[in-house]
Write an enzyme that holds these catalytic residues in place. Structure first.
Site, PDB file in Angstrom:
ATOM      1  N   SER A  24      -4.286   1.873   4.397  1.00 33.43           N
ATOM      2  CA  SER A  24      -4.451   0.831   3.477  1.00 33.43           C
ATOM      3  C   SER A  24      -5.469  -0.182   4.031  1.00 33.43           C
ATOM      4  CB  SER A  24      -3.242   0.332   2.911  1.00 33.43           C
ATOM      5  OG  SER A  24      -2.602  -0.576   3.905  1.00 33.43           O
TER       6      SER A  24
ATOM      7  N   ASN B  91       2.907   8.848  -3.567  1.00 32.97           N
ATOM      8  CA  ASN B  91       2.677   8.041  -2.394  1.00 32.97           C
ATOM      9  C   ASN B  91       3.952   7.568  -2.044  1.00 32.97           C
ATOM     10  OD1 ASN B  91      -0.048   8.647  -2.899  1.00 32.97           O
ATOM     11  ND2 ASN B  91      -0.666   6.358  -3.338  1.00 32.97           N
ATOM     12  N   ILE B  92       4.114   7.323  -0.713  1.00 33.73           N
ATOM     13  CA  ILE B  92       5.544   6.791  -0.299  1.00 33.73           C
ATOM     14  C   ILE B  92       4.824   5.869   0.988  1.00 33.73           C
ATOM     15  CG2 ILE B  92       7.343   7.515   1.129  1.00 33.73           C
ATOM     16  CD1 ILE B  92       6.996  10.123  -0.351  1.00 33.73           C
ATOM     17  N   ASP B  93       5.307   4.813   0.727  1.00 28.56           N
ATOM     18  CA  ASP B  93       5.253   3.518   1.948  1.00 28.56           C
ATOM     19  C   ASP B  93       6.478   2.943   2.035  1.00 28.56           C
ATOM     20  OD1 ASP B  93       4.545   1.831   3.975  1.00 28.56           O
ATOM     21  OD2 ASP B  93       2.893   0.728   2.558  1.00 28.56           O
TER      22      ASP B  93
ATOM     23  N   HIS C   8       1.578   6.622  -7.621  1.00 27.42           N
ATOM     24  CA  HIS C   8       1.712   5.416  -6.541  1.00 27.42           C
ATOM     25  C   HIS C   8       3.004   4.940  -6.869  1.00 27.42           C
ATOM     26  CE1 HIS C   8      -2.475   4.755  -5.190  1.00 27.42           C
ATOM     27  NE2 HIS C   8      -2.718   5.762  -5.905  1.00 27.42           N
TER      28      HIS C   8
ATOM     29  N   ASP D 223      -6.519   4.277   1.006  1.00 28.84           N
ATOM     30  CA  ASP D 223      -5.521   3.987   0.104  1.00 28.84           C
ATOM     31  C   ASP D 223      -5.836   2.896  -0.644  1.00 28.84           C
ATOM     32  OD1 ASP D 223      -3.133   4.265  -1.691  1.00 28.84           O
ATOM     33  OD2 ASP D 223      -1.834   2.938  -0.017  1.00 28.84           O
ATOM     34  N   HIS D 224      -6.108   2.641  -1.493  1.00 28.00           N
ATOM     35  CA  HIS D 224      -6.422   1.583  -2.752  1.00 28.00           C
ATOM     36  C   HIS D 224      -7.869   0.770  -2.024  1.00 28.00           C
ATOM     37  CE1 HIS D 224      -2.885   1.384  -5.130  1.00 28.00           C
ATOM     38  NE2 HIS D 224      -2.091   1.629  -4.157  1.00 28.00           N
TER      39      HIS D 224
HETATM   40  P1  13P Z   1       5.924   2.432  -2.392  1.00 32.36           P
HETATM   41  O1  13P Z   1       5.771   1.133  -2.385  1.00 32.36           O
HETATM   42  O2  13P Z   1       6.702   3.047  -3.802  1.00 32.36           O
HETATM   43  O3  13P Z   1       6.194   3.255  -1.229  1.00 32.36           O
HETATM   44  O4  13P Z   1       4.335   3.241  -2.968  1.00 32.36           O
HETATM   45  C1  13P Z   1       3.262   3.222  -1.943  1.00 32.36           C
HETATM   46  C2  13P Z   1       1.848   3.296  -2.711  1.00 32.36           C
HETATM   47  O5  13P Z   1       1.750   3.653  -3.718  1.00 32.36           O
HETATM   48  C3  13P Z   1       0.891   3.264  -1.760  1.00 32.36           C
HETATM   49  O6  13P Z   1      -0.402   3.500  -2.227  1.00 32.36           O
HETATM   50  O1  G3H Z   2      -0.097   0.473  -1.815  1.00 27.16           O
HETATM   51  C1  G3H Z   2       0.472  -0.197  -1.150  1.00 27.16           C
HETATM   52  C2  G3H Z   2       1.081   0.043   0.196  1.00 27.16           C
HETATM   53  O2  G3H Z   2       2.242   0.122   0.461  1.00 27.16           O
HETATM   54  C3  G3H Z   2       0.045  -0.425   1.231  1.00 27.16           C
HETATM   55  O3  G3H Z   2       0.526  -1.727   1.482  1.00 27.16           O
HETATM   56  O4  G3H Z   2      -1.656  -2.979   1.917  1.00 27.16           O
HETATM   57  O5  G3H Z   2       0.625  -3.768   2.559  1.00 27.16           O
HETATM   58  O6  G3H Z   2      -0.462  -1.862   3.844  1.00 27.16           O
HETATM   59  P1  G3H Z   2      -0.314  -2.721   2.596  1.00 27.16           P
HETATM   60 ZN    ZN Z   3      -0.476   2.469  -4.175  1.00 23.01          ZN
END
Ligand code: 13P
Ligand code: G3H
Ligand code: ZN
Length: 310
Positions: free
Chosen positions: A50, A254-256, A211, A82-83
């Protein structure tokens, strides 16, 4: 083994009724925990970076760590932005060796989203890189954008058809009720599967992306809270809903947040139980092991992607 695009992985995932996990990475232990799990499961894998990760770790460190992971594991890995906020960031990442990028212009009006996304697609495709874009707005906070629950809008199926046709994207992130972070639902969890089914039928050749798809595992929330944390009322997407989505047209999940919770729970527990320790390896080791266990569970029991490495 090497850095690959997601094209073949998604094709097989859609055919096989499973999804590939896309995990956010920010440091070495997170990467190692995820890759160890994927290696044992022989699973296809997307590691995603990200804007926040790039700011924290510096893109070059993350790319080199991913290269090391490929060498160490013999896995094919997709390195994904990501994003991505704009074409500039996309260009930087493609120059840095990313094989997949997301352009997230979902907060702009439809026509603007189409224009920005199409520009990215033209640039990326000319360089062999695949593109994910988003239509509809997820609630929650990402690095640069915050969307209140009341401003979230679900993906319109007819717009999705037009969006894919006009932009030429490779995969589409849809808004059907998931949101980023640890607080996804106040009461009963609910996703709009009817909408998901309709979108899947209208654009059957476009892999869909979910996401905000962490399950917010109660065991980690409880551990965090037991060892001095304060995360009350956290709730994620139930596992059976993700399994259902994976059997439909969702090819990327997607998993963060689940990585963050696993890591924090293990570190909190270690710190409380071992107050005289101050060697970071002593608490980062259990954190890495917790990530590995969690990811392995997801691959086997939620994503269904065991054995999918190319
Ligand atoms: P979560 O916050 O549910 O893990 O989603 C992560 C995500 O969509 C990253 O792009
Ligand atoms: O989409 C969001 C993800 O959890 C990434 O979060 O921008 O704080 O790294 P972040
Ligand atoms: Zn996301």
């Amino acid at each position: 083994m090497g850095l690959v695009t997601s094209t073949e992985l998604f094709r097989r995932a859609q055919e096989g009724g499973y999804a590939i996990g896309a995990f956010n990475v920010n440091n070495m232990e997170i990467i190692q925990g995820i890759v160890d799990a994927a290696k044992e499961e022989k699973s296809g894998l997307i590691l995603q970076v990200s804007a926040g990760a790039r700011k924290y770790a510096n893109s070059i460190y993350l790319r080199k760590l991913v290269e090391a992971a490929i060498e160490d594991s013999d896995l094919d890995i997709v390195l994904h932005l990501d994003h991505g906020e704009n074409l500039e960031i996309v260009k930087q990442c493609i120059d840095d060796g990313f094989t997949s990028v997301m352009i997230d212009a979902s907060h702009y009006p439809f026509e603007e989203n189409v224009r920005i996304t199409k520009e990215v697609v033209d640039y990326a495709h000319a360089r062999g890189v695949v593109v994910e874009a988003e239509l509809g707005k997820l609630a929650g906070v990402e690095d640069a954008v915050s969307v209140a629950k009341e401003d979230a809008t679900y993906t319109d199926p007819d717009e999705a058809v037009e969006f894919v046709k006009r932009t030429g994207i490779d995969s589409l992130a849809v808004a059907i009720g998931t949101s980023h972070g640890a607080y996804k639902f106040k009461g009963e969890p609910k996703l709009d599967f009817e909408r998901l089914e309709k979108i899947g039928k209208l654009i059957p050749n476009t892999p869909l992306v979910l996401h905000g798809a962490s399950t917010v595992l109660p065991e980690f929330v409880e551990l965090c809270n037991k060892y001095g944390g304060d995360i009350p009322g956290a709730q994620g997407v139930p596992e059976e809903m993700l399994r259902r989505a994976a059997q439909m047209n969702v090819a990327k999940i997607n998993i963060d947040t689940d990585l963050r919770l696993a890591m924090t729970a293990a570190i909190r527990q270690f710190m409380v139980e071992n107050p005289s320790e101050f060697d970071p390896r002593k608490y980062l080791g259990p954190a890495r092991a917790a990530i590995k266990g969690m990811v392995q569970h997801k691959i086997r029991n939620v994503l269904g992607s065991s054995g999918s490495n190319l």
